[in-house]
Design a protein around this motif. Structure first.
Motif, PDB file in Angstrom:
ATOM      1  N   GLU A 166       0.772  -1.445  -3.718  1.00 15.03           N
ATOM      2  CA  GLU A 166       1.785  -0.640  -4.412  1.00 15.03           C
ATOM      3  C   GLU A 166       2.175  -1.253  -5.750  1.00 15.03           C
ATOM      4  OE1 GLU A 166       3.118   2.529  -4.908  1.00 15.03           O
ATOM      5  OE2 GLU A 166       3.417   2.466  -2.737  1.00 15.03           O
ATOM      6  N   LYS A 167       2.327  -2.571  -5.773  1.00 12.98           N
ATOM      7  CA  LYS A 167       2.770  -3.245  -6.993  1.00 12.98           C
ATOM      8  C   LYS A 167       1.637  -3.460  -7.988  1.00 12.98           C
ATOM      9  CE  LYS A 167       6.489  -4.455  -7.455  1.00 12.98           C
ATOM     10  NZ  LYS A 167       7.702  -3.742  -7.925  1.00 12.98           N
ATOM     11  N   ARG A 220      -5.752   3.402  -5.599  1.00 12.50           N
ATOM     12  CA  ARG A 220      -5.194   2.642  -4.483  1.00 12.50           C
ATOM     13  C   ARG A 220      -6.268   2.126  -3.516  1.00 12.50           C
ATOM     14  NH1 ARG A 220      -0.945   6.932  -4.340  1.00 12.50           N
ATOM     15  NH2 ARG A 220       0.968   6.038  -5.206  1.00 12.50           N
ATOM     16  N   THR A 264      -0.971  -1.262  -8.740  1.00 17.71           N
ATOM     17  CA  THR A 264      -1.458  -0.107  -9.495  1.00 17.71           C
ATOM     18  C   THR A 264      -0.485   1.061  -9.423  1.00 17.71           C
ATOM     19  OG1 THR A 264      -3.284   1.476  -9.779  1.00 17.71           O
ATOM     20  CG2 THR A 264      -2.794   0.776  -7.519  1.00 17.71           C
ATOM     21  N   GLY A 265      -0.325   1.737 -10.558  1.00 20.67           N
ATOM     22  CA  GLY A 265       0.477   2.945 -10.619  1.00 20.67           C
ATOM     23  C   GLY A 265      -0.390   4.184 -10.696  1.00 20.67           C
TER      24      GLY A 265
END
Length: 386
Positions: free
Chosen positions: A259-260, A268, A262-263
């Protein structure tokens, strides 16, 4: 003579019966047929409203052709005593039956004003917006950070918070830490009660929670935990075989790192594959977000780059130093990141670096990775020069 009277009476009775039957058929048709409304409207139903008041309001706004007929239909269908307070969207051409259902069924407002307290990874802001019935789009009325120094509460917020039918939401962003969530909830003045101690990292589900004014903070936190537990249990049962993860808790730790890192939603599963491949090969994860969490303990953003000394210092969260996963999650991951951790892409990637577009460049070998790093440094240099 008596026969003539009886015959006339029977004739009158039949005519009256037919008239009544016709009136009933007409009323039923009027109840279910398309209504006169040409543009969508919001209908406000204040607490304690009567069907008389609502029907007159509907007639004044052109939603029904007859207020009395609407009341008759509501009485006949036993909906008169089921009115719900709120703000309800009435679509063009809505029948009286559809309108009656809208104002008596769920009790959940479907238009009007919405207040959304958004808890993000950097800050928590309060946004007020209103639905335009005609365009079906929300228009922002106010946006502010509650409790921030020098920030006054907008009058638009106060007015909306005290209005009938306003909907309230608390939205937790993917990647926010448990400390950030609890700290932010203290500033949501439309909530009640205490939020309690900071729950375990990773145990709160990012989601948009619809609440009521006065909702207990502790109960809301419990709902977040229950939702996250359900998601983890469901996805753990669907995990692929052969993962280097022994427990659901380890899956949550990996999901929080994904989660931290990649945006970009499409990345993912690729990012997950890098970390899974590293774990399988006995390589250190070497991920900056874990080091940052070890410094901040989840209490806000670091606000600067990592120092060389911090990357070298041995801490439980420094994955440049420790083997395997850190001891706990480093944030509250969303469903998609948990799913990626439990079903990573099938790749041989063991490296990735930013590519300058918001995404990452992945590599199987150190040589390829070094080339990607060189390109990223060139992008950074060009940005700095400009």
């Amino acid at each position: 003579m008596s026969r003539a009277i009886a015959s006339n009476a029977l004739t009158i009775f039949v005519i009256l019966l037919l008239a009544v039957a016709g009136a009933i058929a007409w009323a039923k048709s009027s109840w279910t047929s398309e209504g006169p409304l040409t543009q969508a409207i919001c209908v406000e139903v204040p607490p304690g409203s009567s069907m008389l008041r609502v029907s007159n309001n509907l007639a004044e706004q052109g939603a029904v052709a007859s207020a009395s007929l609407f009341r008759m239909g509501a009485n006949y269908t036993e909906r008169s005593g089921l009115l719900k307070a709120g703000s309800f969207l009435i679509e063009p051409g809505a029948s009286m039956e559809q309108i009656a259902m809208a104002v008596t069924e769920s009790g959940r407002s479907t238009c009007g004003t919405e207040i959304n307290f958004r808890i993000g990874v950097l800050e928590a802001d309060m946004i007020v917006r209103e639905l335009d019935p005609e365009t079906q789009r929300y228009e922002e009325v106010a946006d502010f950070i509650p409790g921030a120094e020098g920030v006054e509460t907008p009058a638009e917020y106060t007015e909306a918070a005290n209005a009938t039918g306003t909907r309230f939401r608390v939205t937790v962003a993917e990647g926010a830490t448990s400390w950030q969530v609890i700290d932010a909830l203290k500033r949501a003045d439309f909530l009640g009660g205490e939020s309690g101690d900071v729950p375990p990292e990773g145990s709160l589900a990012p989601y948009s929670y619809e609440v009521q004014p006065g909702t207990d903070r502790g109960e809301l936190v419990a709902s977040m935990q229950a939702r996250q537990a359900t998601i983890l249990e469901e996805l753990w049962q669907e995990r692929v075989d052969g993962l280097p993860l022994e427990t659901p808790e380890e899956a949550m730790i990996l999901a929080s790192i994904i989660e931290k890192e990649t945006g970009v939603p499409e990345e993912r599963r690729q990012v997950a594959s890098v970390f899974v491949n590293r774990l399988e090969r006995g390589m250190r994860l070497q991920t900056d977000p874990t080091v940052i969490y070890g410094i901040t303990e989840g209490e806000g953003a670091l606000g600067r780059g990592l120092r060389r000394s911090e990357l070298d210092r041995a801490t439980p969260y420094n994955t440049y130093v420790i083997e395997g996963l850190p001891p706990t999650p480093i944030a509250n991951p969303g469903r998609e990141s948990i799913a990626a951790a439990l079903d990573p892409a099938s790749t041989d990637y063991v490296f990735f670096v930013a590519d300058g577009t918001g995404g990452h460049a992945f590599a199987e070998t150190l040589a390829e990775h070094n080339e990607n790093v060189a390109r990223w440094r060139q992008v950074e240099a060009e940005r700095t020069a400009n």
